[in-house]
Scaffold this active site. Structure first.
Site, PDB file in Angstrom:
ATOM      1  CB  SER A 164      -0.937  -0.038   1.213  1.00  0.00           C
ATOM      2  OG  SER A 164      -1.902   0.971   1.154  1.00  0.00           O
ATOM      3  CG  ASP A 330      -6.466  -3.590  -3.472  1.00  0.00           C
ATOM      4  OD1 ASP A 330      -7.292  -2.715  -3.147  1.00  0.00           O
ATOM      5  OD2 ASP A 330      -5.237  -3.457  -3.327  1.00  0.00           O
ATOM      6  CG  HIS A 363      -5.786  -2.081   0.210  1.00  0.00           C
ATOM      7  ND1 HIS A 363      -4.917  -1.987  -0.858  1.00  0.00           N
ATOM      8  CD2 HIS A 363      -5.238  -1.328   1.210  1.00  0.00           C
ATOM      9  CE1 HIS A 363      -3.898  -1.212  -0.532  1.00  0.00           C
ATOM     10  NE2 HIS A 363      -4.063  -0.812   0.717  1.00  0.00           N
TER      11      HIS A 363
END
Length: 389
Positions: A164, A330, A363
């Site tokens: 991320s 995601d 995610h």
């Protein structure tokens, strides 16, 4: 420069038994920020795992995401209940094997876990910075991490890795310090936020800023905490980390300790209870100003801004190899964003390995134990280890 750090060759001694201690490096030199503002000095909290080899060639930097910290793996010596946020990934015999690699986790500037941030004293006033702490960027974080690497005598990282927001830092390392990184591992990340993602961050920030207890960011001296706004911000963010399928499987439309609707505005559904719990827990340990700063750093990250939108040109100076990983469900940073990274790297003739993992978790899949995903990381790091021989 002054330092409280111990010799990096022995800093990982305690990591072998799963206990790690926080280290602190103090820098008395000024740090010029992307915004043009300056920190007259700063400190970085960090932890290390494993042993740095004689050549200092086996160092791996793990970059954290929004609400994580330098406590990547193991149990903290001062709090054994506190397990590292990527403990399933980093450690002896794990995909990032600390029997082979010397791993460093650093708390970023502006965060609230020991590095210089809004709760630190502003030397100009003698009071906490609060809302006066300057906006920081991913470039600023990487610059500070490079200073730490210098202090530890590490000229080149075998790998810089992150998921991320951590993946953004890995990309920025490859751009800012092309000769100081051999491999970049970018997981569940993006080369820039979409308008939708910026919108989510702005709603979260407004929840905090409009909380009456925020006090313009100077709530510390008022003995207040904008817990309501911070809890709502976390609830908004948490929704984006999970996939629809994952939420349906975990919660569906199940009611919370009742057989019928309450016909009021309390908690009816399990998902409501879960989000409220996550928000309240988060607001008890995270700093509201740090949340504002870090989400703004997310918004501002865009290497192609300096090259008129040409990402390949932004990667033109990159020398490292890349592993890029995305997850099928995601929707915050979907596989298409990773495709952009891979395409741009290929256009610059960089060596890149790409994998899209079919995982149901959304995610947050980059934090999970999926065997396909972990097998992929293990194989890549075994190849890196072979290069060190």
């Amino acid at each position: 420069m002054t330092s409280k750090a111990i010799d990096p060759s022995v800093a990982g001694e305690v990591a072998g038994i799963g206990l790690v201690q926080e280290l602190v490096m103090e820098f008395d030199q000024a740090l010029k920020l992307t915004s043009g503002k300056e920190l007259s000095g700063f400190r970085l909290a960090y932890e290390t795992y494993g042993h740095l080899n004689a050549e200092k060639s086996n160092a791996v930097l793990i970059c954290h995401a929004l609400n994580a910290s330098h406590h990547v793996a193991g149990r903290r010596a001062d709090n054994p209940e506190d397990i590292g946020w990527w403990d399933n990934m980093v450690g002896p015999g794990k995909p990032v094997d600390t029997n082979v690699f010397f791993v460093i986790g650093v708390n970023n500037l502006g965060s609230c876990f020991g590095s210089t941030g809004p709760t630190s004293l502003n030397p100009a006033t003698g009071e906490p910075y609060g809302g006066d702490f300057p906006v920081v960027t991913v470039e600023d974080w990487v610059q500070a991490q490079a200073h730490l690497a210098d202090a530890l005598g590490i000229e080149r990282f075998a790998v810089v890795m992150g998921g991320s927001l951590g993946g953004m830092q890995a990309m920025q390392w490859a751009i800012s310090y092309p000769k100081r990184i051999a491999h970049a591992v970018v997981i569940a990340s993006t080369p820039r936020l979409s308008a939708q993602n910026i919108a989510f961050n702005e709603v979260a920030r407004r929840a905090i800023i409009t909380d009456p207890d925020f006090c313009g960011g100077h709530f510390y001296k008022e003995n207040k905490i904008p817990k309501r706004g911070l809890a709502v911000a976390r609830m908004i963010g948490h929704i984006t980390y999970l996939s629809d399928d994952d939420m349906a499987q975990k919660f569906g439309r199940s009611l919370r300790q009742r057989q019928d609707y309450s016909y009021d505005f309390g908690v009816d559904f399990e998902i409501e209870s879960y989000l409220r719990y996550q928000g309240e827990k988060f607001s008890s340990y995270f700093d509201a100003n740090s949340y504002l700063l870090i989400t703004k750093a997310l918004d501002y990250f865009d290497p192609s801004q300096k090259t008129q939108g040409n990402l390949a040109q932004a990667f033109a100076s990159v020398e490292s190899e890349f592993l890029v990983v995305s997850f099928s469900t995601d929707w915050r940073f979907p596989p298409e964003r990773s495709h952009e990274i891979v395409t741009a790297l290929m256009q610059t003739n960089r060596r890149v390995v790409y994998a899209e993992v079919d995982a149901p978790h959304g995610h947050d899949a980059f934090l999970m134990d999926d065997p396909k995903y972990h097998g992929l990381i293990r194989s890549y790091f075994q190849r890196v280890a072979h290069e060190l021989r």
